[in-house]
Design a protein around this motif. Sequence first.
Motif, PDB file in Angstrom:
ATOM      1  N   ARG A 146       0.601  -0.988  -0.358  1.00  7.52           N
ATOM      2  CA  ARG A 146       0.390   0.075  -0.071  1.00  7.52           C
ATOM      3  C   ARG A 146       0.961   1.056   0.023  1.00  7.52           C
ATOM      4  NH1 ARG A 146      -2.579  -3.718  -1.258  1.00  7.52           N
ATOM      5  NH2 ARG A 146      -4.723  -4.069   0.418  1.00  7.52           N
ATOM      6  N   ALA A 147       0.357   2.081  -1.184  1.00 13.01           N
ATOM      7  CA  ALA A 147       1.607   3.526  -0.994  1.00 13.01           C
ATOM      8  C   ALA A 147       0.399   4.271  -1.814  1.00 13.01           C
ATOM      9  CB  ALA A 147       2.628   2.742  -1.422  1.00 13.01           C
ATOM     10  N   ASP A 148       1.342   5.410  -1.297  1.00  8.80           N
ATOM     11  CA  ASP A 148       1.039   7.016  -2.089  1.00  8.80           C
ATOM     12  C   ASP A 148       1.379   6.724  -3.674  1.00  8.80           C
ATOM     13  OD1 ASP A 148       3.384   8.054  -2.100  1.00  8.80           O
ATOM     14  OD2 ASP A 148       2.554   9.027   0.091  1.00  8.80           O
ATOM     15  N   ARG A 149       0.995   7.952  -4.360  1.00  4.67           N
ATOM     16  CA  ARG A 149       1.820   8.087  -5.982  1.00  4.67           C
ATOM     17  C   ARG A 149       3.230   7.769  -5.712  1.00  4.67           C
ATOM     18  NH1 ARG A 149       1.825  10.359 -11.009  1.00  4.67           N
ATOM     19  NH2 ARG A 149      -0.127   9.632 -12.212  1.00  4.67           N
ATOM     20  N   GLN A 150       3.700   9.060  -5.224  1.00  3.76           N
ATOM     21  CA  GLN A 150       5.086   8.781  -4.983  1.00  3.76           C
ATOM     22  C   GLN A 150       5.813   8.162  -5.171  1.00  3.76           C
ATOM     23  OE1 GLN A 150       6.544  11.972  -5.886  1.00  3.76           O
ATOM     24  NE2 GLN A 150       8.741  10.503  -5.932  1.00  3.76           N
ATOM     25  N   THR A 151       5.176   7.606  -3.376  1.00  7.94           N
ATOM     26  CA  THR A 151       6.288   6.070  -3.196  1.00  7.94           C
ATOM     27  C   THR A 151       6.137   4.765  -4.244  1.00  7.94           C
ATOM     28  OG1 THR A 151       5.114   6.782  -0.771  1.00  7.94           O
ATOM     29  CG2 THR A 151       6.302   4.771  -0.979  1.00  7.94           C
ATOM     30  N   TRP A 152       4.695   4.909  -4.581  1.00  7.78           N
ATOM     31  CA  TRP A 152       4.674   3.510  -5.768  1.00  7.78           C
ATOM     32  C   TRP A 152       6.051   4.490  -7.158  1.00  7.78           C
ATOM     33  CZ3 TRP A 152       2.955  -1.094  -5.987  1.00  7.78           C
ATOM     34  CH2 TRP A 152       2.050  -1.386  -4.988  1.00  7.78           C
ATOM     35  N   ALA A 198      -3.548   1.884  -1.988  1.00  4.81           N
ATOM     36  CA  ALA A 198      -3.963   3.044  -1.649  1.00  4.81           C
ATOM     37  C   ALA A 198      -3.224   2.710   0.148  1.00  4.81           C
ATOM     38  CB  ALA A 198      -4.982   4.745  -1.737  1.00  4.81           C
ATOM     39  N   PRO A 199      -3.095   3.574   0.242  1.00  2.28           N
ATOM     40  CA  PRO A 199      -2.327   3.951   1.856  1.00  2.28           C
ATOM     41  C   PRO A 199      -3.599   3.039   2.915  1.00  2.28           C
ATOM     42  CG  PRO A 199      -1.376   5.419   0.901  1.00  2.28           C
ATOM     43  CD  PRO A 199      -2.156   5.226   0.125  1.00  2.28           C
ATOM     44  N   MET A 200      -3.569   2.214   3.699  1.00  7.52           N
ATOM     45  CA  MET A 200      -4.755   2.235   4.704  1.00  7.52           C
ATOM     46  C   MET A 200      -4.831   3.840   6.166  1.00  7.52           C
ATOM     47  SD  MET A 200      -5.347  -0.900   4.466  1.00  7.52           S
ATOM     48  CE  MET A 200      -4.865  -2.741   3.842  1.00  7.52           C
ATOM     49  N   PRO A 201      -6.345   3.237   5.866  1.00  2.00           N
ATOM     50  CA  PRO A 201      -6.161   4.877   6.912  1.00  2.00           C
ATOM     51  C   PRO A 201      -5.570   4.395   8.419  1.00  2.00           C
ATOM     52  CG  PRO A 201      -8.485   3.677   6.108  1.00  2.00           C
ATOM     53  CD  PRO A 201      -7.105   3.364   5.010  1.00  2.00           C
ATOM     54  N   ASN A 202      -5.587   5.236   8.845  1.00  2.00           N
ATOM     55  CA  ASN A 202      -5.055   4.896  10.287  1.00  2.00           C
ATOM     56  C   ASN A 202      -5.966   4.098  11.456  1.00  2.00           C
ATOM     57  OD1 ASN A 202      -3.422   4.086  12.672  1.00  2.00           O
ATOM     58  ND2 ASN A 202      -3.356   6.886  13.043  1.00  2.00           N
ATOM     59  N   GLU A 253       0.140   6.212 -16.219  1.00  2.00           N
ATOM     60  CA  GLU A 253      -1.502   4.447 -16.174  1.00  2.00           C
ATOM     61  C   GLU A 253      -1.296   4.181 -14.791  1.00  2.00           C
ATOM     62  OE1 GLU A 253      -3.209   3.514 -19.685  1.00  2.00           O
ATOM     63  OE2 GLU A 253      -3.006   5.270 -20.216  1.00  2.00           O
ATOM     64  N   MET A 254      -0.377   3.217 -15.310  1.00  2.00           N
ATOM     65  CA  MET A 254      -0.068   2.439 -13.886  1.00  2.00           C
ATOM     66  C   MET A 254       0.380   3.028 -12.273  1.00  2.00           C
ATOM     67  SD  MET A 254       3.068  -0.829 -15.368  1.00  2.00           S
ATOM     68  CE  MET A 254       4.355   0.723 -15.564  1.00  2.00           C
ATOM     69  N   LEU A 255       0.858   4.296 -12.076  1.00  2.00           N
ATOM     70  CA  LEU A 255       1.196   5.095 -11.529  1.00  2.00           C
ATOM     71  C   LEU A 255      -0.490   5.366 -10.929  1.00  2.00           C
ATOM     72  CD1 LEU A 255       4.289   7.139 -11.757  1.00  2.00           C
ATOM     73  CD2 LEU A 255       3.642   5.923  -9.604  1.00  2.00           C
ATOM     74  N   ASP A 256      -1.232   6.008 -12.011  1.00  2.00           N
ATOM     75  CA  ASP A 256      -2.393   6.290 -11.179  1.00  2.00           C
ATOM     76  C   ASP A 256      -3.721   4.800 -10.716  1.00  2.00           C
ATOM     77  OD1 ASP A 256      -2.418   8.771 -12.003  1.00  2.00           O
ATOM     78  OD2 ASP A 256      -3.579   8.495 -13.626  1.00  2.00           O
ATOM     79  N   TYR A 257      -3.108   3.814 -11.182  1.00  2.00           N
ATOM     80  CA  TYR A 257      -3.863   3.081 -10.825  1.00  2.00           C
ATOM     81  C   TYR A 257      -3.492   2.296  -8.992  1.00  2.00           C
ATOM     82  CZ  TYR A 257      -4.417  -2.269 -11.091  1.00  2.00           C
ATOM     83  OH  TYR A 257      -4.972  -4.093 -10.095  1.00  2.00           O
ATOM     84  N   LEU A 258      -1.964   2.200  -9.207  1.00  2.00           N
ATOM     85  CA  LEU A 258      -1.933   1.526  -8.578  1.00  2.00           C
ATOM     86  C   LEU A 258      -1.982   2.451  -6.878  1.00  2.00           C
ATOM     87  CD1 LEU A 258       1.885   0.741  -9.594  1.00  2.00           C
ATOM     88  CD2 LEU A 258       0.165  -0.737  -8.826  1.00  2.00           C
ATOM     89  N   ALA A 259      -1.981   3.822  -7.159  1.00  2.00           N
ATOM     90  CA  ALA A 259      -2.134   4.978  -6.297  1.00  2.00           C
ATOM     91  C   ALA A 259      -3.713   4.477  -5.743  1.00  2.00           C
ATOM     92  CB  ALA A 259      -1.946   6.049  -6.372  1.00  2.00           C
ATOM     93  N   GLN A 260      -4.515   4.308  -6.729  1.00  2.00           N
ATOM     94  CA  GLN A 260      -6.035   4.484  -6.102  1.00  2.00           C
ATOM     95  C   GLN A 260      -6.361   2.754  -6.290  1.00  2.00           C
ATOM     96  OE1 GLN A 260      -7.996   6.462 -10.501  1.00  2.00           O
ATOM     97  NE2 GLN A 260      -7.088   7.625  -9.933  1.00  2.00           N
ATOM     98  N   THR A 261      -5.622   2.208  -6.099  1.00  2.00           N
ATOM     99  CA  THR A 261      -6.043   0.920  -5.750  1.00  2.00           C
ATOM    100  C   THR A 261      -6.304   0.393  -4.561  1.00  2.00           C
ATOM    101  OG1 THR A 261      -6.417   0.300  -8.531  1.00  2.00           O
ATOM    102  CG2 THR A 261      -6.710  -1.758  -6.973  1.00  2.00           C
TER     103      THR A 261
END
Length: 116
Positions: free
Chosen positions: A54-60, A93-97, A83-91
């Motif tokens: 799980r990661a945000d776009r920058q971390t991906w 995404a970091p878990m909420p605390n 497109e891969m980064l959009d996919y990864l960051a949306q699908t």
Amino acid sequence: MRTVAILLLLLPMSLAANEKNIDPQTGLVKNPGWLHVRSHCGGCHSHALVTSQRADRQTWLDMIRWMQATQNLWQFAPEVESEMLDYLAQTYAPMPNRRRAPIPTSLMPSRDPQEP
Ligand code: HEC
């Protein structure tokens, strides 16, 4: 009794509904852009390494740059990478605390000053 039977009948249906959007081969969620990730991200390690992260776009992006710099990952056309980064960051995404907020002091038991 009857309610239980109905729930048991509905269970496989709800499981199937959840699985519909997951590719059985790779485990990837079939959101827009997933085909790029299927093609480019399963050759060296399992796709499970992707789906368990799980990661945000920058971390991906940092992970991709790291694999490019040290693991022989190839370069991507900018629009494919985006497109891969959009996919990864949306699908993925970091878990909420998930930790609950602290209990307000007003709800805590009062301390007895006589106690140690
Ligand atoms: C050329 C080979 C190669 C390809 C292709 C590749 N990776 Fe990797 N990746 C690696 C290696 C090697 C590791 C380190 C594996 C390990 O530690 O077991 C790794 C690790 C990872 C990790 C774990 C990082 C961590 O910090 O734990 C993730 C997530 C990941 N890759 C995602 C991807 C994604 C997303 C793609 C597609 C854009 C991809 N990989 C494509 C080689 C590759």
